[in-house]
Design a protein around this motif. Structure first.
Motif, short mmCIF file in Angstrom:
data_model
loop_
_atom_site.label_atom_id
_atom_site.label_comp_id
_atom_site.label_asym_id
_atom_site.label_seq_id
_atom_site.Cartn_x
_atom_site.Cartn_y
_atom_site.Cartn_z
N ASN A 221 34.09 47.21 39.87
CA ASN A 221 34.09 46.42 38.64
C ASN A 221 33.41 47.18 37.50
OD1 ASN A 221 35.43 44.09 39.56
ND2 ASN A 221 33.57 43.27 40.45
N ARG B 244 36.49 37.93 47.53
CA ARG B 244 37.06 38.21 46.21
C ARG B 244 38.30 39.10 46.32
NH1 ARG B 244 31.66 38.61 42.35
NH2 ARG B 244 31.86 36.48 41.56
N SER C 90 42.10 37.98 45.34
CA SER C 90 42.94 38.75 44.42
C SER C 90 44.32 38.99 45.03
CB SER C 90 42.27 40.08 44.06
OG SER C 90 42.23 40.97 45.16
N VAL D 78 40.45 46.53 42.21
CA VAL D 78 40.18 45.37 41.37
C VAL D 78 41.01 45.48 40.11
CG1 VAL D 78 37.83 45.07 42.26
CG2 VAL D 78 38.20 46.42 40.19
N ASP E 236 30.77 33.55 38.94
CA ASP E 236 32.20 33.57 39.24
C ASP E 236 32.85 34.73 38.48
OD1 ASP E 236 32.30 32.71 36.61
OD2 ASP E 236 32.95 30.68 37.08
N GLU E 237 34.15 34.89 38.63
CA GLU E 237 34.82 36.05 38.03
C GLU E 237 34.66 36.11 36.51
OE1 GLU E 237 38.78 36.69 39.40
OE2 GLU E 237 38.23 36.49 41.50
#
Length: 371
Positions: A276, A20, A24, A165, A247-248
């Protein structure tokens, strides 16, 4: 242009935190300016050993071809414990053979314990690979000390860059809890022993939480049938949901509906799930392992507990479930820490400077900014 090869375990669509993070980077490639990316998945999905070996050899030969064809300048090699280490050691030596720069990015929980478990011969092989890398990226001071003091790497080669993030963009403002409304406890990660799921379920069944209003969402991939059966055995099946890997967009929806995040891992590096949660303004209850104490201010943005301690975990969860105002205050403090230290744009900037510092044409202008 500075051409960077990003290695991941199972590609940018993989389910791990490293994938992830690398996705990104790739999605933010316009923000990297003169840096361009190529990606390479270095592992394969679970298969019989013979098939896995064939796939590993094929991927390695692809890496050799990319070196021969001069398709990149810098190999960004993500390394974790066990099989990842030995594959990535080979990649470091191969890149060096072809005159490529290497950035060895240390991820993975329990790398210090993994290293300590090895024979002196294997430890020496790891130290040599780290020494042959041009830069070592660590996620926190905890891992900087490990690389410098345990592996004996020159501190000038070690760069501390925290994971980052993108902040959660809420679809609507957070609404205060109504009296008696159930708190939503969220777990994000691989559903298994390493992430502390057995400890979490044991804690959820303890009397400290029995009289409080709460629901728990255990989201991630793993042996879900086993843990659903365990929740049933413990008498908490009606309170615990197992929606599987997200998923995101799915993660964002879960964060938006949650009140706090729990991560009772046995070992960690710098987990993306906590970042997150902080970006979403959630209080955190987590184990005091790895770099987590450098992320979560115990008593201010969350509560830290020993790993493998269901009683301590239950008490911490009960404290926040029983006091929504405290939970909200801790979430606000976590959001402040996130904004100060863990935003994706800052991580992108640091890595961009790092890549440019390894390019002869840019080294003088960027080296001081990186270190």
């Amino acid at each position: 242009m500075v051409r960077v090869l990003l290695t991941t375990m199972r590609g940018l669509d993989g389910k791990g935190g490293v994938e992830r993070l690398m996705k990104s980077f790739y999605d933010s490639r316009e923000d990297f300016g003169e840096v361009t990316f190529t990606t390479l998945a270095t592992a394969a999905a679970d298969s019989p050993f013979v098939i896995l070996l064939a796939k590993w050899i094929a991927v390695y030969l692809t890496f050799v071809w990319l070196c021969l064809a001069n398709r990149f300048d810098i190999a960004h090699i993500n390394i974790a414990w066990r099989g990842s280490t030995w594959r990535k050691v080979l990649y470091v030596y191969t890149a060096r053979l072809f005159g490529k720069k290497t950035v060895l990015h240390l991820h993975g929980s329990g790398y210090d314990e993994f290293y300590a478990s090895l024979s002196p011969r294997f430890q020496a092989a790891i130290r040599k690979a780290f020494r042959h890398s041009d830069r070592i990226v660590v996620l926190s001071e905890f891992w900087r000390k490990f690389v410098v003091e345990t592996l004996g790497i020159d501190s000038s080669k070690v760069v501390e860059i925290a994971n980052g993030v993108a902040p959660l963009v809420r679809s609507s403002p957070r609404v205060a809890k109504a009296p008696g409304e159930a708190s939503i406890i969220l777990f994000l990660g691989e559903v298994g022993t390493r992430k502390g799921v057995p400890t979490l379920l044991d804690a959820a069944a303890r009397p400290e939480l029995a009289g409080l209003a709460w629901r728990m969402i255990v989201a991630g991939n793993g042996d879900l049938d086993h843990y659903k059966a365990e929740a049933t055995r413990l008498g908490i099946a009606e309170r615990v949901d197992f929606p599987g890997w997200q998923d995101e967009p799915g993660v964002a929806r879960l964060l938006e509906g949650a009140d706090l995040l729990v991560l009772p891992s046995q070992a960690e590096n710098q987990p993306i799930s906590i970042l997150n949660a902080m970006s979403a303004g959630l209080a955190v209850v987590a184990s005091n392992v790895g770099a987590i104490p450098e992320m979560v201010e115990d008593g201010a943005s969350g509560l830290l507990v020993p790993p493998r301690d269901p009683a301590a975990l239950a008490r911490a969860l009960a404290t926040l479930v029983g006091d929504p105002a405290l939970c909200e205050r801790m979430g606000h403090r976590g959001e402040e820490i996130f904004a100060e230290r863990f935003r994706l744009d800052e991580t992108v900037r640091r890595f961009r400077d790092l890549y440019l510092s390894l390019s002869p044409a840019h080294a003088g202008a960027t080296e001081s900014a990186v270190l």
